[in-house]
Write a protein that holds these residues in place. Structure first.
Motif, PDB file in Angstrom:
ATOM      1  N   PHE A   1     -43.795 -12.934 -23.741  1.00  0.00           N
ATOM      2  CA  PHE A   1     -43.794 -13.200 -22.380  1.00  0.00           C
ATOM      3  C   PHE A   1     -42.490 -14.551 -22.455  1.00  0.00           C
ATOM      4  CE2 PHE A   1     -47.505 -11.107 -23.839  1.00  0.00           C
ATOM      5  CZ  PHE A   1     -47.219 -10.171 -22.862  1.00  0.00           C
ATOM      6  N   PHE A   2     -41.903 -14.320 -21.592  1.00  0.00           N
ATOM      7  CA  PHE A   2     -40.707 -15.603 -20.895  1.00  0.00           C
ATOM      8  C   PHE A   2     -40.798 -15.783 -20.328  1.00  0.00           C
ATOM      9  CE2 PHE A   2     -36.170 -16.503 -20.534  1.00  0.00           C
ATOM     10  CZ  PHE A   2     -36.146 -17.766 -21.408  1.00  0.00           C
ATOM     11  N   LYS A   3     -40.931 -17.217 -20.137  1.00  0.00           N
ATOM     12  CA  LYS A   3     -40.993 -17.938 -18.689  1.00  0.00           C
ATOM     13  C   LYS A   3     -39.498 -18.303 -18.135  1.00  0.00           C
ATOM     14  CE  LYS A   3     -43.242 -20.798 -15.253  1.00  0.00           C
ATOM     15  NZ  LYS A   3     -44.475 -21.008 -14.979  1.00  0.00           N
ATOM     16  N   PRO A   4     -38.641 -18.349 -17.250  1.00  0.00           N
ATOM     17  CA  PRO A   4     -37.305 -18.534 -17.018  1.00  0.00           C
ATOM     18  C   PRO A   4     -37.764 -20.032 -17.018  1.00  0.00           C
ATOM     19  CG  PRO A   4     -37.615 -16.373 -15.866  1.00  0.00           C
ATOM     20  CD  PRO A   4     -38.905 -16.666 -16.050  1.00  0.00           C
ATOM     21  N   TYR A   5     -37.095 -21.136 -16.565  1.00  0.00           N
ATOM     22  CA  TYR A   5     -36.542 -22.460 -16.718  1.00  0.00           C
ATOM     23  C   TYR A   5     -35.472 -22.844 -16.070  1.00  0.00           C
ATOM     24  CZ  TYR A   5     -36.632 -27.491 -16.051  1.00  0.00           C
ATOM     25  OH  TYR A   5     -36.655 -28.863 -15.924  1.00  0.00           O
ATOM     26  N   ASN A   6     -35.861 -22.757 -14.156  1.00  0.00           N
ATOM     27  CA  ASN A   6     -34.926 -23.594 -13.919  1.00  0.00           C
ATOM     28  C   ASN A   6     -34.188 -25.092 -14.060  1.00  0.00           C
ATOM     29  OD1 ASN A   6     -32.494 -23.505 -11.686  1.00  0.00           O
ATOM     30  ND2 ASN A   6     -34.361 -24.123 -10.105  1.00  0.00           N
ATOM     31  N   LEU A   7     -32.847 -24.944 -14.291  1.00  0.00           N
ATOM     32  CA  LEU A   7     -31.882 -26.275 -14.495  1.00  0.00           C
ATOM     33  C   LEU A   7     -31.465 -26.462 -13.473  1.00  0.00           C
ATOM     34  CD1 LEU A   7     -30.805 -24.745 -18.005  1.00  0.00           C
ATOM     35  CD2 LEU A   7     -32.094 -25.667 -17.883  1.00  0.00           C
ATOM     36  N   ASN A   8     -31.120 -25.965 -12.230  1.00  0.00           N
ATOM     37  CA  ASN A   8     -30.319 -26.094 -10.885  1.00  0.00           C
ATOM     38  C   ASN A   8     -29.014 -26.912 -11.571  1.00  0.00           C
ATOM     39  OD1 ASN A   8     -32.888 -26.076  -9.412  1.00  0.00           O
ATOM     40  ND2 ASN A   8     -33.517 -27.961  -9.777  1.00  0.00           N
TER      41      ASN A   8
ATOM     42  N   HIS B   1     -27.570 -22.761 -22.837  1.00  0.00           N
ATOM     43  CA  HIS B   1     -27.939 -21.457 -22.901  1.00  0.00           C
ATOM     44  C   HIS B   1     -27.765 -20.568 -23.371  1.00  0.00           C
ATOM     45  CE1 HIS B   1     -24.762 -21.722 -18.634  1.00  0.00           C
ATOM     46  NE2 HIS B   1     -26.153 -22.354 -18.237  1.00  0.00           N
ATOM     47  N   LYS B   2     -27.234 -20.596 -25.371  1.00  0.00           N
ATOM     48  CA  LYS B   2     -27.087 -20.242 -26.277  1.00  0.00           C
ATOM     49  C   LYS B   2     -28.548 -20.529 -26.862  1.00  0.00           C
ATOM     50  CE  LYS B   2     -25.393 -18.598 -29.614  1.00  0.00           C
ATOM     51  NZ  LYS B   2     -24.801 -16.547 -29.803  1.00  0.00           N
ATOM     52  N   GLN B   3     -29.897 -21.436 -26.749  1.00  0.00           N
ATOM     53  CA  GLN B   3     -30.642 -21.286 -27.034  1.00  0.00           C
ATOM     54  C   GLN B   3     -32.012 -20.607 -26.240  1.00  0.00           C
ATOM     55  OE1 GLN B   3     -32.327 -22.583 -29.815  1.00  0.00           O
ATOM     56  NE2 GLN B   3     -29.614 -22.778 -30.492  1.00  0.00           N
ATOM     57  N   TYR B   4     -31.365 -20.130 -24.414  1.00  0.00           N
ATOM     58  CA  TYR B   4     -31.941 -19.936 -23.913  1.00  0.00           C
ATOM     59  C   TYR B   4     -31.636 -17.806 -24.217  1.00  0.00           C
ATOM     60  CZ  TYR B   4     -32.810 -18.609 -18.698  1.00  0.00           C
ATOM     61  OH  TYR B   4     -33.844 -17.453 -18.023  1.00  0.00           O
ATOM     62  N   ASN B   5     -31.171 -18.093 -24.204  1.00  0.00           N
ATOM     63  CA  ASN B   5     -30.508 -16.428 -24.745  1.00  0.00           C
ATOM     64  C   ASN B   5     -31.653 -15.906 -25.656  1.00  0.00           C
ATOM     65  OD1 ASN B   5     -29.887 -15.495 -22.127  1.00  0.00           O
ATOM     66  ND2 ASN B   5     -27.499 -17.081 -23.399  1.00  0.00           N
ATOM     67  N   LEU B   6     -31.768 -17.274 -27.556  1.00  0.00           N
ATOM     68  CA  LEU B   6     -32.225 -16.326 -28.440  1.00  0.00           C
ATOM     69  C   LEU B   6     -33.832 -16.563 -27.838  1.00  0.00           C
ATOM     70  CD1 LEU B   6     -29.778 -18.527 -30.979  1.00  0.00           C
ATOM     71  CD2 LEU B   6     -30.145 -16.149 -30.729  1.00  0.00           C
ATOM     72  N   LEU B   7     -34.285 -17.112 -27.272  1.00  0.00           N
ATOM     73  CA  LEU B   7     -36.015 -17.393 -26.675  1.00  0.00           C
ATOM     74  C   LEU B   7     -36.164 -16.411 -26.234  1.00  0.00           C
ATOM     75  CD1 LEU B   7     -36.274 -20.706 -26.177  1.00  0.00           C
ATOM     76  CD2 LEU B   7     -36.717 -19.517 -27.975  1.00  0.00           C
ATOM     77  N   LYS B   8     -35.250 -16.068 -25.095  1.00  0.00           N
ATOM     78  CA  LYS B   8     -35.455 -14.176 -24.549  1.00  0.00           C
ATOM     79  C   LYS B   8     -35.418 -13.591 -25.035  1.00  0.00           C
ATOM     80  CE  LYS B   8     -34.357 -12.467 -19.891  1.00  0.00           C
ATOM     81  NZ  LYS B   8     -32.664 -12.820 -18.500  1.00  0.00           N
ATOM     82  N   GLN B   9     -34.880 -13.333 -26.178  1.00  0.00           N
ATOM     83  CA  GLN B   9     -34.789 -11.903 -27.137  1.00  0.00           C
ATOM     84  C   GLN B   9     -35.978 -12.125 -28.043  1.00  0.00           C
ATOM     85  OE1 GLN B   9     -31.158 -11.797 -29.505  1.00  0.00           O
ATOM     86  NE2 GLN B   9     -29.900 -12.386 -27.270  1.00  0.00           N
TER      87      GLN B   9
ATOM     88  N   LEU C   1     -23.221 -29.465 -23.733  1.00  0.00           N
ATOM     89  CA  LEU C   1     -24.588 -29.597 -23.896  1.00  0.00           C
ATOM     90  C   LEU C   1     -25.067 -28.217 -22.879  1.00  0.00           C
ATOM     91  CD1 LEU C   1     -25.237 -33.168 -23.643  1.00  0.00           C
ATOM     92  CD2 LEU C   1     -25.332 -32.233 -25.292  1.00  0.00           C
ATOM     93  N   LEU C   2     -24.574 -27.552 -21.910  1.00  0.00           N
ATOM     94  CA  LEU C   2     -25.509 -26.837 -20.880  1.00  0.00           C
ATOM     95  C   LEU C   2     -25.116 -25.736 -21.751  1.00  0.00           C
ATOM     96  CD1 LEU C   2     -27.251 -25.565 -18.604  1.00  0.00           C
ATOM     97  CD2 LEU C   2     -25.206 -26.106 -17.280  1.00  0.00           C
ATOM     98  N   GLU C   3     -23.948 -25.342 -22.611  1.00  0.00           N
ATOM     99  CA  GLU C   3     -23.622 -23.763 -23.330  1.00  0.00           C
ATOM    100  C   GLU C   3     -25.550 -23.925 -24.142  1.00  0.00           C
ATOM    101  OE1 GLU C   3     -21.999 -20.553 -23.899  1.00  0.00           O
ATOM    102  OE2 GLU C   3     -21.620 -21.787 -21.979  1.00  0.00           O
ATOM    103  N   GLN C   4     -24.937 -24.587 -24.711  1.00  0.00           N
ATOM    104  CA  GLN C   4     -26.108 -24.975 -25.583  1.00  0.00           C
ATOM    105  C   GLN C   4     -27.105 -24.472 -25.383  1.00  0.00           C
ATOM    106  OE1 GLN C   4     -26.258 -27.559 -29.151  1.00  0.00           O
ATOM    107  NE2 GLN C   4     -24.208 -28.577 -28.234  1.00  0.00           N
TER     108      GLN C   4
END
Length: 278
Positions: free
Chosen positions: A246-253, A234-242, A229-232
């Motif tokens: 203005f992209f604000k990272p979210y700390n997943l801990n 990461h995938k969506q995170y990188n797509l949104l970042k691209q 689930l976390l890999e998904q």
């Protein structure tokens, strides 16, 4: 513009062999990608799917008869004795009669009674074939519910709440338990029973309530579910970042999460870990 090509991946695709019986409109849908090589299907003629015919239950009886012939034929004896195989039975009669005669009709109730008998006989066929080796898990469910006027597709409880019965090998609870899960959770649940890797695009959470008591195997399965689930994410995170200016990272801990999963504390508090995954 970003176009996402979603790879078709399922437990059928990952199984050693899958044998599907039922509707020509449904069963072949799952025979995609690499699954062509090990997915055997038998379907009745689409002309037999007649709405308004009060004998739609015969479609379900056809599935039972064909499966019995399939086992007696013994053509796939070697394949049937492999590990990680799936029998997929699609029973269309209740849905057809629900649309045509409504769920409160005698015809609909009769079809439920017929399906009850079919399930019992299918289980007996499988158990007899494998000489009661206690290595088969049974999952009985539906893809949707139905309103009193014979429709589905909206968000009413009668349309979205479905039955789920699970019994056989791997069910660790010795008592009858009511467990409410999301339909998506069926994918990791069946993957766990079969010992398969989780499907790439699965968003389900392994429903541990079916699998108590907790042990090391269950913990590892839950951990791998979290990683998948976390890999998904990461995938969506990188797509949104691209895509976003203005992209604000979210700390997943996530490091803290996996450290806790791999400690004795995490082992003793699996339900707390489940909340973290959600």
């Amino acid at each position: 513009m970003i176009i996402l090509l979603v790879e078709f991946d399922s437990i059928f695709n990952r199984s050693t062999y899958t044998f599907g019986f039922g509707s020509p409109d449904i069963v072949p849908m799952f025979k995609r990608g690499q699954s062509y090589e090990h997915f055997y299907i038998e379907c009745y003629n689409s002309n037999n799917e007649v709405f308004g015919n009060d004998r739609a239950h015969e479609l379900d009886l056809w599935v039972e008869r064909q499966f019995e012939k399939f086992l007696l034929n013994n053509t796939y004896k070697n394949e049937l004795n492999k590990d990680k195989i799936i029998f997929f039975f699609h029973l269309l009669g209740i849905d057809t009669n629900g649309h045509s005669y409504k769920p409160w009709s005698n015809i609909y109730m009769k079809n439920i009674y017929i399906v009850d008998g079919i399930i019992q006989r299918l289980e007996n066929l499988i158990e007899n074939y494998y000489k009661y080796d206690q290595k088969t898990t049974y999952v009985f469910t539906s893809d949707h519910g139905m309103t009193d006027w014979g429709s589905h597709g909206a968000g009413d409880d009668t349309e979205t709440l479905t039955p789920l019965l699970v019994w056989g090998s791997g069910i660790r609870s010795s008592r009858h338990t009511n467990v409410h899960i999301e339909q998506a959770d069926l994918c990791p649940l069946m993957s766990y029973f079969l010992g398969l890797d989780y499907s790439i695009n699965s968003v389900g959470h392994l429903p541990i309530d079916y699998l108590l008591p907790i042990d090391e195997d269950l913990l590892q399965a839950y951990l791998q579910n979290a990683r998948q689930l976390l890999e998904q994410v990461h995938k969506q995170y990188n797509l949104l970042k691209q895509r976003l200016l203005f992209f604000k990272p979210y700390n997943l801990n996530e490091e803290k999460f996996f450290q806790r999963m791999e400690t004795v504390e995490g082992y003793m508090n699996l339900y707390q870990i489940r909340d973290d995954i959600k």
